[in-house]
Design an enzyme around this catalytic site. Structure first.
Site, PDB file in Angstrom:
ATOM      1  N   ASP A 138       0.842  -1.196   0.000  1.00 60.92           N
ATOM      2  CA  ASP A 138       0.000   0.000   0.000  1.00 60.92           C
ATOM      3  C   ASP A 138       0.882   1.252   0.000  1.00 60.92           C
ATOM      4  OD1 ASP A 138      -2.893   1.125   0.601  1.00 60.92           O
ATOM      5  OD2 ASP A 138      -1.456   2.275   1.786  1.00 60.92           O
ATOM      6  N   TYR A 174       4.003   9.792  -0.812  1.00 62.53           N
ATOM      7  CA  TYR A 174       5.010   9.213   0.088  1.00 62.53           C
ATOM      8  C   TYR A 174       6.434   9.418  -0.462  1.00 62.53           C
ATOM      9  CZ  TYR A 174       0.916   6.730   2.012  1.00 62.53           C
ATOM     10  OH  TYR A 174      -0.313   6.400   2.539  1.00 62.53           O
ATOM     11  N   LYS A 198      -2.270   6.302  -4.506  1.00 58.23           N
ATOM     12  CA  LYS A 198      -3.303   7.315  -4.204  1.00 58.23           C
ATOM     13  C   LYS A 198      -3.035   8.618  -4.938  1.00 58.23           C
ATOM     14  CE  LYS A 198      -3.346   5.098   0.295  1.00 58.23           C
ATOM     15  NZ  LYS A 198      -1.978   4.755   0.668  1.00 58.23           N
ATOM     16  N   HIS A 218      -6.813  10.298  -2.279  1.00 61.35           N
ATOM     17  CA  HIS A 218      -6.100  10.234  -0.993  1.00 61.35           C
ATOM     18  C   HIS A 218      -6.847  10.960   0.130  1.00 61.35           C
ATOM     19  CE1 HIS A 218      -1.746   9.624   0.559  1.00 61.35           C
ATOM     20  NE2 HIS A 218      -2.612   9.500   1.549  1.00 61.35           N
TER      21      HIS A 218
END
Ligand code: A2P
Length: 377
Positions: free
Chosen positions: A119, A124, A149, A182
């Site tokens: 995930d 990120y 996302k 997100h």
């Protein structure tokens, strides 16, 4: 003189006695043989039944996909089936806050351990390293579940496909298994704090573009993240072609969201638990909760395994993050909790005032709380 042989019968009586003896001997042999064969048959049937029971217990972690090697400790679901028919594995490696230079090794460890679900997210900032680790692992793409996302400033329909393409390139894949909005917050293009009020109030244009990308084959399932019930209803009031497959939200001992979980089950929307251990901020406290420690002690598992098992038993997907090899392995072992221990932990988790770990509303300069059920704009 002792007789060492059976004398040949000499009279009619002797003859009859000998025949009776032979008959009763052969009856005894037949009976013994019958019991012997019957015992073998019963044992064989028992063996087949046991084998079929053992095989029917889902092997946790592989989730219906081939190639997994995992200890079989649970009857909890190894995967959930989404509206598309796809099987999403119950346990993933979460890579939020997994830094560059460490995330690749964590992904490699996870894939070696048997995880088949990673995930991640564009924001990120580690998708390239994740992609390299996946490629290096040699695990075939069709055995993997990859989630990413869409970040807040790509919600405008024309910005979505380029954002997705960047993620696909970085992950070195042609499609995503799951792509999530997100946050239910849209920023103006290129900004990280200028709210796009229109797209925030009405995410349908964003959703329609995602639906288009499903039909194009670049995404297999679409979903949402950090949506509360009001915002879900606001989106699903539109004539959707593809329903949200999941809602990924913060779920942990401190913020277990029982109402959202109940509502989601009633409405057929699968929840995914991020920060399931309480995130870096609260993991220590979460692992020290007396009910968690009691479960760990009684079942001879670790506190992290007790919490991760609790999430799976609640019927959610769980996304523990770790970059420590032994913990990555540890977190993949899910065990069915006895009902009384599960209920005790559930009660403890839902009896204190909820406390979120993640709420970026203030950091983003919003003049409302993103989780407010009335979400005034
Ligand atoms: P690390 O990544 O250094 O191993 P969450 O999954 O709720 O976001 O929690 C992540 C935090 O929990 C990280 O700080 C991670 O540390 C830590 N963590 C993950 N798994 C375990 C475990 N099995 N035991 C203790 N701490 C863990």
């Amino acid at each position: 003189m002792p007789v060492f042989y059976k004398p040949v019968p000499t009279s009619e009586h002797d003859d009859e006695e000998s025949q009776n003896l032979t008959k009763s001997r052969s009856a005894r042999i037949k009976t013994t043989l019958f019991y012997f064969v019957a015992t073998i048959a019963v044992m064989y049937v028992a063996y087949l039944a046991t084998r079929s029971i053992i095989r029917s217990v889902p092997k946790h972690g592989m989730h219906g996909r081939p190639g997994c090697h995992h200890r079989n400790l649970t009857t909890l679901p190894s995967h959930h089936i989404l509206p598309s028919g796809d099987k999403i594995p119950s346990v993933a490696l979460g890579v939020w806050q997994a830094g560059k230079g460490e995330v690749g090794a964590a992904v490699q460890t996870a894939l070696k351990t048997g995880y088949r679900h990673i995930d991640g997210a564009w924001i990120y900032g580690n998708e390239e390293e994740v992609g390299k680790a996946i490629s290096a692992s040699g695990v075939p793409r069709d055995q993997l579940w990859l989630t990413s996302k869409l970040w807040n400033n790509f919600h405008a329909p024309e910005d979505i496909e380029p954002a997705l393409d960047e993620t696909l390139t970085r992950l070195n894949t042609e499609y995503l298994d799951l792509y999530l909005i997100h946050w239910p917050i849209a920023f103006k293009k290129g900004s990280n704090n200028v709210l796009d009020k229109e797209l925030t109030a009405n995410p349908y244009p964003t959703w329609q573009k995602l639906e288009e990308l499903v039909d194009k084959g670049k995404i297999r399932n679409i979903g949402i993240s950090n949506f509360n019930i009001a915002r879900i209803k606001n989106l699903t009031a539109n004539p959707l072609k593809h329903k949200p497959a999941v809602n990924q939200v913060e779920l942990n001992y401190f913020n277990p969201q029982p109402e959202l979980l109940k509502w989601s089950k009633e409405n057929g929307l699968l929840l995914e638990a991020y920060s399931p251990l309480g995130s870096t901020k609260q993991v220590k406290e979460a692992l020290s909760v007396p009910e968690v420690k009691e479960i760990a002690k009684k079942l001879d598992i670790t506190p992290a395994q007790a919490l991760i098992s609790w999430h799976v038993q609640r019927g959610t997907i769980v996304l523990p993050k770790s970059v420590t090899p032994s913990r990555v392995q540890e977190n993949f072992q899910v065990v069915t909790l006895p009902d009384d221990l599960f209920d005790k932990l559930e009660k403890a988790a839902t009896s204190h005032p909820p406390q979120r770990v993640v709420n970026p509303s203030k950091n983003w300069g919003l003049d409302f709380d993103v989780f407010d059920e009335n979400w005034p704009l």
